[in-house]
Scaffold this motif. Structure first.
Motif: not given
Length: 381
Positions: A215, A219, A221, A256
Motif C-alpha cells: 500500500l 496508509y 489499516s 484496502y
C-alpha cells in the motif's frame, strides 16, 4: 456531545486504564495495538466484554440484528436446517451476546422439526453467559436442557458453526505503510494517557501479509491474524458441516481501497461511532471491519470449501425473510409495522443490507444453501 458516564462507570474505566498502563509498562513501554485491544475488550473482570455493563440494544452501545427482530434468527434457522438434517449434527454459536439469536433459532428450529440434539455456545464472558441462560430459560424453558456452554472449541464437531458479529471483535494488528516499508503500530504511555508509536514488524507472518498488500506510504489499516487463527481452529474442530459467519466488511480490493487510507477501526459508545480507541477504556467497544478475502483464504488453506459469499440482504431474502414477515398480516399494523421497519434495516443498502456480508465455509458434503442461490459474490474474493 457524548453521553457522560456515571460515576460508577467512570471509576470502572479508570480501573481498566490502570490495567492497560501496567500492561504497557510490563512490556517495556510498548505493546502492539492488538494486545491493547485484547485487554480493553477481554481482560477478566475489566474488559468491555468481560464486565457487566449493558452492551446490546437501546440501553447499550450498539444494536445487533437479533435485537432488532426475531425474523433474523428465524430466517437463519430456515437457512441452516437442511445442513443440520444432512449432518445429524449440533449447532455451535460463537459469542452469543444477549442470547437473543439463540432463543430465536431454537424456537424456529423446533417449529420446523429440525432441533439439533445440542445447542452449544462458546462464550468468554461470564456476565454474558448468565444473560444468555436467563433469556433461554425465560423463553424456551423446555429447550434449556439442550443448551450447553463451552470454554473451548469441541473436538470432532458435526453440524453448523454460527458467528454473528464475532470476527469484527477480534483484536487486530494496525499497520502503517511508510516510505521505508510497513511498520506495526503500537501503544505507549504519554503521561497519564496513551499514544501511538510505530515499530519495525518482527512477526514474519504479519510482515509478509503487509508487504504483499504493497500500500502507498501514509496508509494505515488493519490485518486480522486472529481471524485467520480462529478460522483455522474451527476447521480443525469441524468434521462435517458448515461454518457461517455474518459481519460487516468487504473483500480485499474494497477493504484496502485507496480512499480507505485511515483503516476501519472504530469505537462504539452509547450509539456513537468514534475514532479514538483510547476513549474511556472498558466502556467502549472496539471493532474493525472484516477482510472476507482473508477469511476465505484462511478457510481454504485449512481444508474448507467455500459455500458462498454474499450481502446480508441477499442471504436473508434468498432464505425466506419476506415470507416469514408476511406471516404477520399487514392489516395488523401494530404488529406488522415494527417488524417491517426492522426488516428494512436488515436489507436496505443504506442500512445493514450491503455493509454486512455472509460467508459460508464447509467440510464434507453439505446441501447447497438457499442463501447463496442468487447473487453469490465468491468471485469477488
Amino acid at each position: 456531545m457524548l453521553p457522560a458516564p456515571s460515576a460508577e462507570a467512570l471509576a470502572h474505566s479508570q480501573r481498566v486504564t490502570a490495567h492497560l498502563r501496567s500492561l504497557v509498562d510490563a512490556a517495556g513501554g510498548w505493546v502492539p495495538f492488538s494486545r491493547y485491544m485484547e485487554a480493553a475488550l477481554y481482560a477478566p473482570g475489566l474488559g468491555y466484554y468481560a464486565a457487566g455493563a449493558t452492551k446490546f440494544g437501546a440501553a447499550g452501545d450498539f444494536v445487533t440484528a437479533p435485537e432488532m427482530t426475531p425474523l433474523f434468527g428465524r430466517t437463519l434457522a430456515h437457512a441452516i436446517a437442511p445442513v443440520l438434517g444432512e449432518t445429524g449434527g449440533a449447532l455451535l454459536e460463537l459469542g452469543a451476546g444477549s442470547g437473543r439469536l439463540a432463543a430465536d433459532l431454537l424456537g424456529e428450529l423446533e417449529r420446523l422439526g429440525a432441533l439439533p440434539p445440542r445447542y452449544s455456545i462458546l462464550e468468554v464472558s461470564a456476565d454474558l453467559r448468565q444473560r444468555q441462560q436467563q433469556t433461554i430459560a425465560r423463553e424456551w424453558p423446555h429447550l434449556a436442557e439442550r443448551v450447553q456452554w463451552l470454554d473451548a472449541l469441541p473436538e470432532g464437531f458435526d453440524g453448523v458453526v454460527l458467528g454473528n458479529e464475532v470476527l469484527d471483535a477480534l483484536p487486530v494488528e494496525l499497520v502503517h505503510w511508510t516510505e521505508s516499508g510497513p511498520r506495526v503500530r503500537g501503544v505507549v504511555r504519554e503521561g497519564g494517557a496513551f499514544a501511538w508509536q510505530d515499530r519495525p514488524i518482527a512477526d514474519a507472518v504479519l510482515r509478509a501479509r503487509a508487504e504483499a498488500l504493497d500500500l502507498a506510504p501514509g496508509y494505515v489499516s488493519e490485518i486480522n491474524l486472529a481471524a485467520d487463527a480462529l478460522i483455522a481452529a474451527l476447521a480443525n474442530s469441524l468434521r462435517h458441516g458448515l461454518i457461517l459467519m455474518i459481519d460487516y466488511g468487504f473483500g480485499q480490493a474494497e477493504y484496502y481501497h485507496p480512499q480507505r487510507h485511515m483503516g476501519t477501526l472504530r469505537v462504539h459508545y452509547r450509539h456513537h461511532a468514534l475514532d479514538d480507541p483510547f476513549y474511556l477504556p472498558g466502556l467502549c467497544d472496539l471493532t474493525a471491519h472484516v477482510d472476507f478475502s482473508a477469511v476465505a483464504r484462511a478457510g481454504m488453506a485449512a481444508g474448507l470449501g467455500l459455500a458462498g459469499y454474499t450481502s446480508q440482504a441477499g442471504f436473508l431474502l434468498n432464505s425466506g425473510l419476506t415470507e416469514l414477515l408476511m406471516q404477520t398480516p399487514p392489516v395488523d399494523a401494530a404488529a406488522y409495522l415494527p417488524q417491517a421497519n426492522a426488516v428494512q434495516r436488515l436489507v436496505s443498502p443504506a442500512e445493514m443490507g450491503e455493509l454486512f456480508k455472509v460467508i459460508g465455509l464447509t467440510k464434507g458434503s453439505v446441501p447447497p444453501l438457499a442463501g447463496f442461490a442468487r447473487g453469490d459474490r465468491s468471485h469477488s474474493l
